[in-house]
Write a protein that holds these residues in place. Structure first.
Motif, short mmCIF file in Angstrom:
data_model
loop_
_atom_site.label_atom_id
_atom_site.label_comp_id
_atom_site.label_asym_id
_atom_site.label_seq_id
_atom_site.Cartn_x
_atom_site.Cartn_y
_atom_site.Cartn_z
N ARG A 76 -2.52 15.19 -3.73
CA ARG A 76 -1.64 14.04 -3.56
C ARG A 76 -1.18 13.50 -4.92
O ARG A 76 -1.95 13.40 -5.86
CB ARG A 76 -2.34 12.93 -2.78
CG ARG A 76 -1.50 11.66 -2.66
CD ARG A 76 -2.18 10.64 -1.78
NE ARG A 76 -2.35 11.17 -0.43
CZ ARG A 76 -3.09 10.58 0.50
NH1 ARG A 76 -3.72 9.48 0.22
NH2 ARG A 76 -3.20 11.12 1.70
N TYR A 77 0.08 13.17 -4.98
CA TYR A 77 0.63 12.48 -6.15
C TYR A 77 1.60 11.44 -5.64
O TYR A 77 2.46 11.75 -4.82
CB TYR A 77 1.36 13.45 -7.09
CG TYR A 77 2.13 12.74 -8.17
CD1 TYR A 77 1.48 12.29 -9.31
CD2 TYR A 77 3.48 12.47 -8.03
CE1 TYR A 77 2.17 11.61 -10.29
CE2 TYR A 77 4.19 11.79 -9.01
CZ TYR A 77 3.52 11.36 -10.14
OH TYR A 77 4.21 10.68 -11.11
N THR A 78 1.47 10.21 -6.05
CA THR A 78 2.38 9.16 -5.60
C THR A 78 2.99 8.49 -6.81
O THR A 78 2.38 8.35 -7.85
CB THR A 78 1.66 8.10 -4.76
OG1 THR A 78 0.60 7.54 -5.54
CG2 THR A 78 1.09 8.70 -3.49
N SER A 79 4.23 8.07 -6.65
CA SER A 79 4.94 7.44 -7.75
C SER A 79 6.09 6.61 -7.23
O SER A 79 6.65 6.90 -6.18
CB SER A 79 5.50 8.51 -8.70
OG SER A 79 6.32 7.92 -9.68
N ARG A 106 -6.91 -6.42 -1.76
CA ARG A 106 -7.04 -5.41 -2.80
C ARG A 106 -6.69 -5.99 -4.17
O ARG A 106 -7.34 -5.73 -5.16
CB ARG A 106 -6.14 -4.21 -2.49
CG ARG A 106 -6.24 -3.10 -3.52
CD ARG A 106 -5.42 -1.88 -3.12
NE ARG A 106 -5.96 -1.25 -1.94
CZ ARG A 106 -5.41 -1.31 -0.75
NH1 ARG A 106 -4.29 -1.96 -0.57
NH2 ARG A 106 -5.97 -0.70 0.28
N GLU A 132 -8.98 -6.29 -7.51
CA GLU A 132 -8.60 -5.62 -8.75
C GLU A 132 -8.48 -6.59 -9.92
O GLU A 132 -8.69 -6.21 -11.07
CB GLU A 132 -7.26 -4.91 -8.55
CG GLU A 132 -7.37 -3.70 -7.61
CD GLU A 132 -6.02 -3.09 -7.31
OE1 GLU A 132 -5.01 -3.69 -7.70
OE2 GLU A 132 -5.99 -2.01 -6.69
N GLN A 165 0.80 -1.23 0.00
CA GLN A 165 0.00 0.00 0.00
C GLN A 165 0.83 1.28 0.00
O GLN A 165 0.27 2.37 0.03
CB GLN A 165 -0.93 0.03 1.23
CG GLN A 165 -1.92 -1.11 1.30
CD GLN A 165 -1.36 -2.30 2.06
OE1 GLN A 165 -0.46 -2.17 2.87
NE2 GLN A 165 -1.88 -3.48 1.78
N SER A 207 0.41 3.93 -3.02
CA SER A 207 -0.86 4.66 -2.97
C SER A 207 -1.08 5.33 -1.62
O SER A 207 -2.08 6.02 -1.43
CB SER A 207 -2.02 3.70 -3.26
OG SER A 207 -2.04 2.64 -2.31
N TRP A 208 -0.17 5.11 -0.67
CA TRP A 208 -0.26 5.65 0.68
C TRP A 208 -1.65 5.40 1.27
O TRP A 208 -2.36 6.29 1.74
CB TRP A 208 0.08 7.14 0.70
CG TRP A 208 0.46 7.62 2.07
CD1 TRP A 208 -0.21 8.50 2.86
CD2 TRP A 208 1.62 7.21 2.82
NE1 TRP A 208 0.46 8.67 4.07
CE2 TRP A 208 1.59 7.89 4.06
CE3 TRP A 208 2.67 6.32 2.57
CZ2 TRP A 208 2.56 7.71 5.03
CZ3 TRP A 208 3.65 6.15 3.53
CH2 TRP A 208 3.59 6.84 4.74
N SER A 209 -2.03 4.12 1.27
CA SER A 209 -3.39 3.76 1.66
C SER A 209 -3.44 2.79 2.84
O SER A 209 -4.50 2.25 3.14
CB SER A 209 -4.12 3.14 0.47
OG SER A 209 -3.42 1.99 -0.01
#
Length: 383
Positions: free
Chosen positions: A116-119, A367, A371, A72, A75-77
């Motif tokens: 937020r932007y994650t990469s 998850r 998906e 996670q 996606s910082w989830s």
């Protein structure tokens, strides 16, 4: 001098299995904002965090919890991620060969989630460049470093993967190799396995920091880790401070937050331990009662802890800030490694690492199942 000794005769498989069956700690209230808490802890002492701050430690330990949530992180989830809603631009650190895991991100406090932007591969996007500049502002100290409420680069390494016995072997091998840090420490010897693990990911760490600093050059860097991750955090700090020159000089635009380590093994010899104190950044090593990992590799093999140890009682209701020797016999050194309790290694302040790891893996698998599962066909029409 090169030190070469047999590996400690511990049952690695038993240790790994114990990671999964340790009792869970109670789920605490949400932590406070990271940027505000770090700034408050450093106020009045020149920003070096010379006094141990348990409140700050309880915030930072949540970062080490999040580092175990590899599925996670991008996606910082994860559940622990929710304690840091201002984390942006998360780059996942991955050293597959030695199962090194962690992340580099920018925490900007209570920013709007829409920014937020994650990469895992590139730096901030256009929206974040604007937001980071706005978060940074112009309120800097004489050296140009960002003050409270401004962006902070966070570097966090996870501990040993509980499903991998190989990591335990990496942790416990006892061979050292010289590392002079460009001639600054001619007598320094460093644990071979830890250094190889950090070398595997150091370019990823350097690249991520470089990307962040393109748009936010006046920052404070916060580094932390648990277990193996704590050893990597020490090596990362010296790499950035000594090898890369970040934070050097009174006019540097970069500063380092006080470093909090959880259940750290010994990383090098006494000369290496002394080197960690020379750059003028406080390092606090939290040790939970009979945690066996801080006893390894053995002091008798030429290893030495840096100051300062913060020694917690078994129920973690109280602690003692130990002397500056790094090996205070009134603290964890009063115990022998053979009588250690692996459960103490898995529970630091508000975090139970075995529970966190299992939950992260289960959430990640759930998850992925959602998906990748094919869409259900509609029921056949009833005639």
């Amino acid at each position: 001098m090169k030190v070469s000794t047999p590996r400690l005769a511990l049952n690695h498989l038993a240790l790994s299995l114990l990671l999964f069956f340790s009792p869970a700690s109670a789920d605490p209230a949400p932590v406070t904002d990271l940027t505000t808490t770090v700034a408050a802890s450093s106020a009045g002492d020149g920003g070096l965090g010379l006094s141990y701050d348990e409140g700050l430690a309880s915030v930072i330990v949540r970062l080490t919890e999040a580092a175990y949530c590899t599925p996670q992180l991008a996606s910082w989830s994860c559940k622990a991620c929710q304690h840091f809603p201002g984390m942006r631009n998360v780059t996942v650190i991955n050293g597959e060969k030695r199962n090194v895991r962690g992340f580099v991100g920018v925490d900007i406090g209570d920013a709007e989630p829409s920014n937020r932007y994650t990469s895992t591969t590139r730096g901030p996007g256009p929206d974040d460049r604007r937001h980071l500049r706005a978060a940074e502002g112009d309120d800097r100290d004489a050296g140009g470093a960002a003050q409270s409420g401004k962006a902070r680069i966070v570097i966090t390494f996870s501990g040993t993967d509980p499903s991998s016995v190989k990591n335990w072997i990496d942790d416990l091998e006892a061979t050292t190799v010289p590392n002079t840090y460009g001639g600054l420490c001619e007598q320094c010897q460093v644990h071979r396995g830890f250094l190889a693990a950090y070398d595997l990911v150091k370019d990823q760490v350097r690249y991520a920091i470089g990307q962040h600093m393109q748009y936010n050059p006046h920052v404070q860097i916060l580094i932390t880790g648990h277990s193996l991750g704590a050893a990597l955090a020490v090596l990362c700090f010296l790499d950035l401070r000594v090898n890369r020159g970040l934070g050097q000089g009174p006019n540097s635009s970069v500063s380092f937050a006080p470093i909090y380590l959880f259940g750290s093994p010994r990383v090098g010899n006494e000369a290496f331990a002394t080197l960690t104190t020379r750059p003028g950044v406080s390092i606090f090593r939290l040790v939970h009662h009979r945690d066996p990992v801080p006893h390894l590799p053995l002091e008798a093999w030429g290893y030495h802890h840096p100051p300062t140890e913060v020694f917690y009682t078994e129920d973690q209701s109280s602690y003692q800030v130990c002397n500056n020797s790094g090996e205070d016999d009134k603290c964890s050194n009063q115990f022998w490694a053979i009588f250690g309790n692996i459960e103490d290694h898995l529970w630091y302040l508000v975090v139970n690492y075995s529970t966190a790891y299992m939950q992260c893996q289960l959430d990640g698998e759930s998850r992925a199942d959602r998906e990748t599962a094919p869409a259900l066909a509609p029921p056949a029409a009833v005639a």
